[in-house]
Design a protein around this motif. Structure first.
Motif, short mmCIF file in Angstrom:
data_model
loop_
_atom_site.label_atom_id
_atom_site.label_comp_id
_atom_site.label_asym_id
_atom_site.label_seq_id
_atom_site.Cartn_x
_atom_site.Cartn_y
_atom_site.Cartn_z
N VAL A 148 0.83 -1.14 0.20
CA VAL A 148 -0.08 -0.03 -0.14
C VAL A 148 0.76 1.40 -0.20
O VAL A 148 0.73 2.28 -0.61
CB VAL A 148 -0.94 -0.06 1.39
N VAL A 149 1.95 1.12 0.73
CA VAL A 149 2.93 2.37 0.63
C VAL A 149 3.75 2.73 -0.68
O VAL A 149 3.64 3.76 -0.86
CB VAL A 149 3.98 2.01 2.12
N VAL A 150 3.85 1.62 -1.27
CA VAL A 150 4.87 1.67 -2.56
C VAL A 150 3.92 1.54 -3.74
O VAL A 150 4.57 1.58 -4.87
CB VAL A 150 6.15 0.91 -2.10
N ALA A 151 2.77 1.40 -3.75
CA ALA A 151 2.12 0.81 -4.85
C ALA A 151 2.06 1.67 -5.99
O ALA A 151 2.29 1.23 -7.10
CB ALA A 151 0.41 0.66 -4.68
N GLU A 152 1.99 2.92 -5.64
CA GLU A 152 1.93 4.01 -6.99
C GLU A 152 3.38 3.95 -7.60
O GLU A 152 3.60 4.20 -8.81
CB GLU A 152 1.46 5.28 -6.46
N THR A 153 4.48 4.04 -6.68
CA THR A 153 5.99 4.07 -7.12
C THR A 153 6.23 2.80 -7.96
O THR A 153 6.71 2.82 -9.02
CB THR A 153 6.76 3.88 -5.98
N LEU A 154 5.64 1.66 -7.59
CA LEU A 154 5.89 0.27 -8.14
C LEU A 154 4.98 0.32 -9.65
O LEU A 154 5.38 0.01 -10.70
CB LEU A 154 5.48 -0.94 -7.43
N ARG A 155 3.72 1.04 -9.79
CA ARG A 155 2.96 1.08 -10.98
C ARG A 155 3.69 1.73 -11.76
O ARG A 155 3.93 1.52 -13.26
CB ARG A 155 1.83 1.63 -10.62
N GLU A 156 4.31 3.03 -11.38
CA GLU A 156 5.14 3.81 -12.24
C GLU A 156 6.20 3.16 -12.80
O GLU A 156 6.56 3.50 -13.94
CB GLU A 156 5.45 5.25 -11.76
N ALA A 157 6.92 2.64 -12.06
CA ALA A 157 8.28 1.80 -12.41
C ALA A 157 7.92 0.62 -13.36
O ALA A 157 8.60 0.33 -14.41
CB ALA A 157 8.98 1.10 -11.20
N SER A 158 6.74 -0.01 -13.28
CA SER A 158 6.40 -0.96 -14.18
C SER A 158 6.06 -0.65 -15.24
O SER A 158 6.38 -0.91 -16.49
CB SER A 158 4.90 -1.76 -13.60
N TYR A 159 5.29 0.52 -15.52
CA TYR A 159 5.01 1.39 -16.75
C TYR A 159 6.33 1.81 -17.51
O TYR A 159 6.44 1.61 -18.60
CB TYR A 159 4.22 2.46 -16.40
N GLN A 160 7.22 2.24 -16.64
CA GLN A 160 8.36 2.74 -17.33
C GLN A 160 9.34 1.42 -17.88
O GLN A 160 9.93 1.68 -19.04
CB GLN A 160 9.16 3.56 -16.58
N VAL A 161 9.36 0.50 -17.44
CA VAL A 161 9.97 -0.87 -17.43
C VAL A 161 9.37 -0.98 -18.99
O VAL A 161 10.25 -1.54 -20.15
CB VAL A 161 9.90 -1.97 -16.72
N ARG A 162 8.13 -1.09 -19.24
CA ARG A 162 7.36 -1.52 -20.50
C ARG A 162 7.33 -0.62 -21.36
O ARG A 162 7.88 -1.05 -22.69
CB ARG A 162 5.88 -1.78 -20.14
N LYS A 163 7.46 0.96 -21.00
CA LYS A 163 7.32 1.87 -22.02
C LYS A 163 8.99 2.02 -22.87
O LYS A 163 8.78 2.18 -23.94
CB LYS A 163 7.10 3.19 -21.39
N ARG A 164 9.81 1.61 -22.14
CA ARG A 164 11.09 1.67 -22.45
C ARG A 164 11.59 0.54 -23.28
O ARG A 164 12.79 0.28 -23.60
CB ARG A 164 12.08 2.03 -21.40
N HIS A 165 10.76 -0.50 -23.21
CA HIS A 165 10.85 -1.95 -23.92
C HIS A 165 11.95 -2.60 -23.30
O HIS A 165 12.84 -3.30 -24.05
CB HIS A 165 11.10 -1.49 -25.32
N ILE A 166 12.27 -2.32 -21.75
CA ILE A 166 12.91 -3.30 -21.29
C ILE A 166 12.59 -4.74 -21.22
O ILE A 166 13.08 -5.83 -21.41
CB ILE A 166 13.33 -2.79 -19.85
N SER A 167 11.12 -4.89 -20.86
CA SER A 167 10.37 -5.97 -20.94
C SER A 167 9.25 -5.91 -20.59
O SER A 167 8.68 -4.79 -20.17
CB SER A 167 10.95 -6.91 -19.59
N LYS A 168 8.44 -6.76 -21.08
CA LYS A 168 6.72 -6.55 -21.04
C LYS A 168 6.24 -7.37 -19.93
O LYS A 168 5.15 -7.07 -19.35
CB LYS A 168 6.15 -7.39 -22.08
#
Length: 123
Positions: A20-40
């Motif tokens: 709950v404390v880090v959910a939004e940070t993890l959501r953004e990191a997940s988005y960036q990993v996918r957006k930058r084509h590091i991994s799906k």
């Protein structure tokens, strides 16, 4: 490492509390990993101690958490033989929508490892 098929209440409670404390940070990191084509398939490793999986993303001491959180992804798990190359299709089929769910790999010592998908909180 053995894989326990059940995530018991002991883990679910402490993971949920930290998530709950880090959910939004993890959501953004997940988005960036996918957006930058590091991994799906981004994966966040929740571990009570330092583990050699991925890179340290959020140290538990920094945010008063019970778990350290490392950032990783499927291809790294394959490279380190944490996902068997013959099971990639199974993993991809089980992987939930990363815009709605966070993929966690929970590590507690040598006795417990498990993948868990936790939904992000509703906005």
């Amino acid at each position: 490492m053995q894989n326990d098929p059940e995530l018991n209440g002991k883990y679910l409670g402490t993971i949920s509390k930290d998530f709950v404390v880090v959910a939004e940070t993890l959501r953004e990191a997940s988005y960036q990993v996918r957006k930058r084509h590091i991994s799906k398939y981004p994966i966040f490793v929740f571990a009570r101690t330092e583990v050699p999986i991925g890179s340290l993303f959020l140290a538990k001491e920094e945010l008063a958490l019970e778990w350290n959180i490392n950032a990783s992804y499927l291809e790294d798990f394959i490279k380190h033989r944490l996902v068997d190359p013959e099971k990639i299709e199974d993993f991809v089929a089980a992987y939930k929508d990363p815009d709605e769910f966070c993929c966690l790999f929970v590590v507690d010592g040598e006795n417990f490892t498990n993948f868990v998908f936790i939904p992000y909180p509703e906005d």
